[in-house]
Design an enzyme around this catalytic site. Sequence first.
Site, PDB file in Angstrom:
ATOM      1  N   ARG A   1       0.857  -1.177   0.000  1.00 11.74           N
ATOM      2  CA  ARG A   1       0.000   0.000   0.000  1.00 11.74           C
ATOM      3  C   ARG A   1       0.899   1.234   0.000  1.00 11.74           C
ATOM      4  O   ARG A   1       1.786   1.361   0.842  1.00 11.74           O
ATOM      5  CB  ARG A   1      -0.878  -0.030   1.250  1.00 11.74           C
ATOM      6  CG  ARG A   1      -1.896   1.094   1.310  1.00 11.74           C
ATOM      7  CD  ARG A   1      -2.644   1.045   2.641  1.00 11.74           C
ATOM      8  NE  ARG A   1      -3.514  -0.119   2.753  1.00 11.74           N
ATOM      9  CZ  ARG A   1      -3.951  -0.602   3.919  1.00 11.74           C
ATOM     10  NH1 ARG A   1      -3.593  -0.033   5.053  1.00 11.74           N
ATOM     11  NH2 ARG A   1      -4.739  -1.659   3.958  1.00 11.74           N
TER      12      ARG A   1
ATOM     13  N   LYS B   1      -3.536   1.670  14.937  1.00 13.68           N
ATOM     14  CA  LYS B   1      -3.428   2.579  13.798  1.00 13.68           C
ATOM     15  C   LYS B   1      -4.079   3.929  14.107  1.00 13.68           C
ATOM     16  O   LYS B   1      -4.917   4.038  15.003  1.00 13.68           O
ATOM     17  CB  LYS B   1      -4.097   1.963  12.570  1.00 13.68           C
ATOM     18  CG  LYS B   1      -5.574   1.668  12.732  1.00 13.68           C
ATOM     19  CD  LYS B   1      -6.074   0.906  11.509  1.00 13.68           C
ATOM     20  CE  LYS B   1      -7.436   0.284  11.757  1.00 13.68           C
ATOM     21  NZ  LYS B   1      -7.831  -0.611  10.666  1.00 13.68           N
TER      22      LYS B   1
ATOM     23  N   LYS C   1      -5.671   7.494  12.068  1.00 14.14           N
ATOM     24  CA  LYS C   1      -6.050   8.002  10.758  1.00 14.14           C
ATOM     25  C   LYS C   1      -6.417   9.484  10.816  1.00 14.14           C
ATOM     26  O   LYS C   1      -7.140   9.906  11.714  1.00 14.14           O
ATOM     27  CB  LYS C   1      -7.236   7.196  10.219  1.00 14.14           C
ATOM     28  CG  LYS C   1      -6.888   5.729  10.011  1.00 14.14           C
ATOM     29  CD  LYS C   1      -8.067   4.909   9.531  1.00 14.14           C
ATOM     30  CE  LYS C   1      -7.625   3.490   9.209  1.00 14.14           C
ATOM     31  NZ  LYS C   1      -8.769   2.648   8.766  1.00 14.14           N
TER      32      LYS C   1
ATOM     33  N   ARG D   1      -1.543   6.790   9.473  1.00  9.67           N
ATOM     34  CA  ARG D   1      -1.648   6.226   8.126  1.00  9.67           C
ATOM     35  C   ARG D   1      -1.722   7.347   7.089  1.00  9.67           C
ATOM     36  O   ARG D   1      -1.608   8.523   7.411  1.00  9.67           O
ATOM     37  CB  ARG D   1      -2.908   5.361   8.039  1.00  9.67           C
ATOM     38  CG  ARG D   1      -2.972   4.234   9.064  1.00  9.67           C
ATOM     39  CD  ARG D   1      -2.052   3.111   8.683  1.00  9.67           C
ATOM     40  NE  ARG D   1      -2.237   1.946   9.554  1.00  9.67           N
ATOM     41  CZ  ARG D   1      -3.122   0.965   9.341  1.00  9.67           C
ATOM     42  NH1 ARG D   1      -3.947   1.013   8.321  1.00  9.67           N
ATOM     43  NH2 ARG D   1      -3.184  -0.069  10.165  1.00  9.67           N
TER      44      ARG D   1
ATOM     45  N   CYS E   1     -14.866  -2.954   0.180  1.00  8.42           N
ATOM     46  CA  CYS E   1     -13.460  -3.226   0.464  1.00  8.42           C
ATOM     47  C   CYS E   1     -13.014  -4.424  -0.373  1.00  8.42           C
ATOM     48  O   CYS E   1     -13.812  -5.036  -1.064  1.00  8.42           O
ATOM     49  CB  CYS E   1     -13.275  -3.514   1.949  1.00  8.42           C
ATOM     50  SG  CYS E   1     -14.043  -5.060   2.432  1.00  8.42           S
TER      51      CYS E   1
ATOM     52  N   CYS F   1     -15.684  -7.601   6.636  1.00  8.63           N
ATOM     53  CA  CYS F   1     -15.512  -7.875   8.057  1.00  8.63           C
ATOM     54  C   CYS F   1     -15.792  -6.594   8.820  1.00  8.63           C
ATOM     55  O   CYS F   1     -15.882  -5.529   8.222  1.00  8.63           O
ATOM     56  CB  CYS F   1     -14.095  -8.384   8.348  1.00  8.63           C
ATOM     57  SG  CYS F   1     -12.880  -7.058   8.503  1.00  8.63           S
TER      58      CYS F   1
ATOM     59  N   CYS G   1     -13.155  -1.252   6.309  1.00  9.03           N
ATOM     60  CA  CYS G   1     -12.336  -0.451   5.388  1.00  9.03           C
ATOM     61  C   CYS G   1     -13.181   0.415   4.453  1.00  9.03           C
ATOM     62  O   CYS G   1     -12.742   1.472   4.024  1.00  9.03           O
ATOM     63  CB  CYS G   1     -11.438  -1.350   4.553  1.00  9.03           C
ATOM     64  SG  CYS G   1     -10.077  -2.018   5.513  1.00  9.03           S
TER      65      CYS G   1
ATOM     66  N   CYS H   1      -7.781 -10.711   1.360  1.00  6.44           N
ATOM     67  CA  CYS H   1      -7.760 -10.155   2.705  1.00  6.44           C
ATOM     68  C   CYS H   1      -7.930 -11.254   3.745  1.00  6.44           C
ATOM     69  O   CYS H   1      -8.882 -12.029   3.694  1.00  6.44           O
ATOM     70  CB  CYS H   1      -8.854  -9.102   2.884  1.00  6.44           C
ATOM     71  SG  CYS H   1      -8.865  -8.441   4.557  1.00  6.44           S
TER      72      CYS H   1
END
Lengths: 572, 597
Positions: A83, A215, A217, A152, A436, A481, A485, A442
């Site tokens: 990514r 993470k 964002k 991110r 996603c 899930c 995303c 994934c």
Amino acid sequence: MTKSEQPSHQTQGPPDVMEKIKEDSRLLRGSLVESFQDSITASIPDDQTKLLKFHGSYMQDDRDIRNERKKQKLEPAYQFMVRVRLPGGVATPEQWQTMDELSDQYGNGTLKLTTRQTFQMHGILKWNMKKSIQRMDQALLDSIAACGDVNRNVMCNVYPDQSDVHREVYEWSKKVSEHLLPRTRAYHEIWLDEEKVADGREEEPIYGPVYLPRKFKIGVAVPPSNDVDVFSQDLGFIAVIEDDQLAGFNIAVGGGMGMTHGDENTYPQLSRVIGFCPADKIVETAEKVVTIQRDYGNRSNRKNARFKYTVDRLGVDWIREELESRLGWELEEARDYNFDHNGDRYGWTKAADGTWHHTFFIQNGRIKDEKAYQLKSGLRKIAGIHEGDFRLTPNQNVMIAGVTDAKKEEISAVIDEYGLTDGRQNSALRRNSMACVALPTCGLAMAESERYLPSLIDKLEDILDEYGLSEEEIIIRMSGCPNGCSRPALGEIGFIGKAPGKYNMYLGAGFAGDRLNKIYKENIGEEEILQELRQMFKEFALNRSEGEKFGDFVIRTGYVKAVSSGTEFHSS
Amino acid sequence: MSLQVINSPFNKEQTELLNQLLPTLNEQQKIWLSGYLAAGTDSGSGAAQEIEAEETAVKTRHVTLLYGSHTGNCQALAEDFSGRLKENGLQVSVEDMDRYKPKSLKKEEDLLIITSTHGDGDPPDNALSFYEFLYSRRAPKLDGVRYSVLALGDSSYEYFCQTGKDFDKRLEELGAERFVERVDCDLDYEEEAEDWINKVVHSLGTAAEEKKGKTAPSPQAAGPVYTKKNPFSAEVLENINLNGRGSNKETRHLELDLEDSSLEYEPGDSLGIYPINEEKLVDQLITLMQWDPELSVTLNKDGEVRALREALLSHFEITVLTKPLIEKLEPFTSNEKLQEILASKETLQTYIEGRDLLDLLADFGPWELGAEELIQQLRKIPPRLYSIASSRKANPDEVHLTIGTVRYESHGRPRLGVCSGQCAERMEPGGNVSVFVQKNSNFKLPEDGSAPVIMVGAGTGIAPYRAFLEEREELGAEGNTWLFFGEQHFTTDFLYQTEWQRWLKDGVLSRMDVAFSRDNEEKVYVQHRMTERSRELFEWLEAGAYLYVCGDEKHMAKDVHQALVSIVQRESGRSLEEAEAYVADLRQQKRYQRDVY
């Protein structure tokens, strides 16, 4: 709460194992070099995969053939996803061409434009990782901190009415992104053969040796467009434009999409605006917010470690006070702002500086060539003649920006030649859809998403057609899930995968990304989905108020209750 | 300390006698005596003895706790519970279902299963193999095994706890005894799981004295001896393509059941298979000749009789043309072109290449040939030999093979290797195949398990090394092992990849080098990898290593041999002649063995 009463790093219990992995990694080096040299497996060890995320890559495998290969005594078809870090989604035509070529040479022949405005390349074999990253580096692209427990890719609005302001806002986003990059040279040593830094000669002034608990964002919005879903970010900045000048940013804290099925202590949350800072204070402000999360985030339970839980645990007021104390100055009161949509504007639009922008509709962000639709080739050709930039949108589409009148004709000819679509022939529902990646690559996916949503929409389009709703803008989002995303909790219609063919269905998010949706049905399959939506669309067509959005309608008519905070997401 | 009435269960008279006797005993006598007494406890004496006896019984039972886990919950529970069981004095081993050898199942005493259910009622990935084994025809009878299942799940799914239910049901079907009822837990599993383990602990404690009397296996009645002349009809247990999707190759892994055959083999031996011709080919031939498939024909001098179709299928070779065969058949046709073909070696060779009996009969009619007459000219179908890929010690009643499918197109027809084609297309599990063991004393592991072993193989040449490592694992051989393997592509052609990986991890295999010839621009083969490791390889040889080479003679074994000579030259400073002598000496000492074809 005063400084002396600070809660400890670990809110409860011992630190998660990930903390130890980070701590022992010598600033993200671990044994990645050795792991990538092991020729007996196409995988790397589990703990190394966790460090690799900080380098912008996930180890994955083709789940379609996982069990088949197991029977064949073959390990899973391991491969890597890379990514890119691409602040604000802005890429040069040369960078586009590099990614296009790389995806053919080492990837699976496609590119995925993500919901965070960057490129993902799937299917890279272990032995080709270094070569791929080096080629990216030659094009001035990197994947540092594109994943992992760090800040991110910083998102930024792509649809400014004023090009100058956009440029300025974008530059600030880029500065925030660069300022919050890890300082370790691990990436350069491992992938780019840079000389090794002597042990102990490096430090992470912002993150410290264990980085963030989870993470983080950041997104920057320019009203009235909320394309970045600013409230879904851990930290959001809302540009305030006064007299055609960028005055500064409203600051919103504690948003996030992810949750865990069956664990009500986890929930999606929208961020809350706590004040305003002048434009030139944005970097400093971002850094201090990040350090609050570094010091107060939950390091013992990763499911409760996102900043939103820190904010909800300590309170918005406390966060503001702590931030001011760390900054050494006070935030101003938040200024007025108004969002009216979070989708993209397709086709040609003219900017204030007289140049043109064109936004293509890219279904679920997948750039590929199919027999009947040579999307990838067409965009490659445009990259060969375009002189402005490419902007990857938060809705997984792509815009070519800064097209002069002279170039417009040439580019339009390519658009016609390849039949590149701005989505106009699709329903408004499809134009407002996001999925996603999910299966097969994934590792988290419980159900299909990208491979399934288009066919579900085919069926929904028939129903919409029947009720004259084809041009009705309805936001529909699907995730394989609950990590979310595709920001499914902000879909007027949202689906989160539970098992193959089974989804939880959510309804009632705000059209401008300003209200979460709520669960309507648990664990249902396509037949039931269609049945439910048929009924709702029918009623919507008959009984909606003037200008009423679908997300508001389902609340008014009692299908679901409105959710005003993530903490009530699960309540009945 | 001497015995007294107050510190022992004996009365005064007994303590006196014992106190007289005990000090006179030497160690050996004491041990013997304690064993003697322990063995006779069922006569029922004092309470202390009873307790001791019960403890002994507890210690003899073994608990195996297997878990299938997707998110780690079951694993955590399994680890926790194993501690609890141990605290209660039980012998416990805990294993991931994937790591568990299903063959140990019938030897289990108390089996505990903790599993989650994945997706729509499917087993979690790491339980899948074990699950499939239990539901396969190879699942053993489990009489005498006791078990209990703890199932974790999510009641919002239709197939709640399905995998746990399936295990529970299947174990019962196989004859195991459920000693604690299954418990199905929802997302909040902690309490129910706790109840379950408490019941298990309680039950294991109280049930402990029921000593399990293992009956000795009854001596097998002397059955027939199976040989090449009298092959054994082995059931096919498993038939897997080892090559992943997108491969240019097809390599079959066959597992055959040798139970009751009393066939014995050692690693390095081969298995002979009597193949059966393709039905389509036989039918085309019979149709072409307008014969009656049911016509009786004589098989051999003993006068055995079969239907024509059956004879052509199972007894005669019809896929290879030879000069003698064509010469023998030539008088039966009036077509003069056959004469021309036979006229020169070159024309004959060109014709024979890639053609079979059906081509010959189709190309050179009209024939005046009866079925019986044809049969008399044909060769008996020869058995095919394959290097055995398993160790009998690791798989007592089985033999495994690794067979590369031969498939090509020639003269307008797709062609299949007789035996490999049968393995690829006509050998379903449940079917049978005629086999015998072919000994090969020239490809044997060193008797000294501590001698280092170097194994070089490409493609199906890897087969005997699987047998070697299985054997060494069973024997606990301590010498270092080094495997060189070559094939076309890493992703699709790494035969038995996960097994080598496990052996590397467990130390059964010390090191492995691989060469995938088509993954890079320049082609890399096993001999290149050997040359890259030249120094170490020579050191291994100097340390007494045994070197094995298996696989294709023309393309691999020759190059490997040359590489070996060069390595000896380079690393020892010998001349070419001296290096060749060194290698010849290795061969003489049986330290350089080859199985090439």
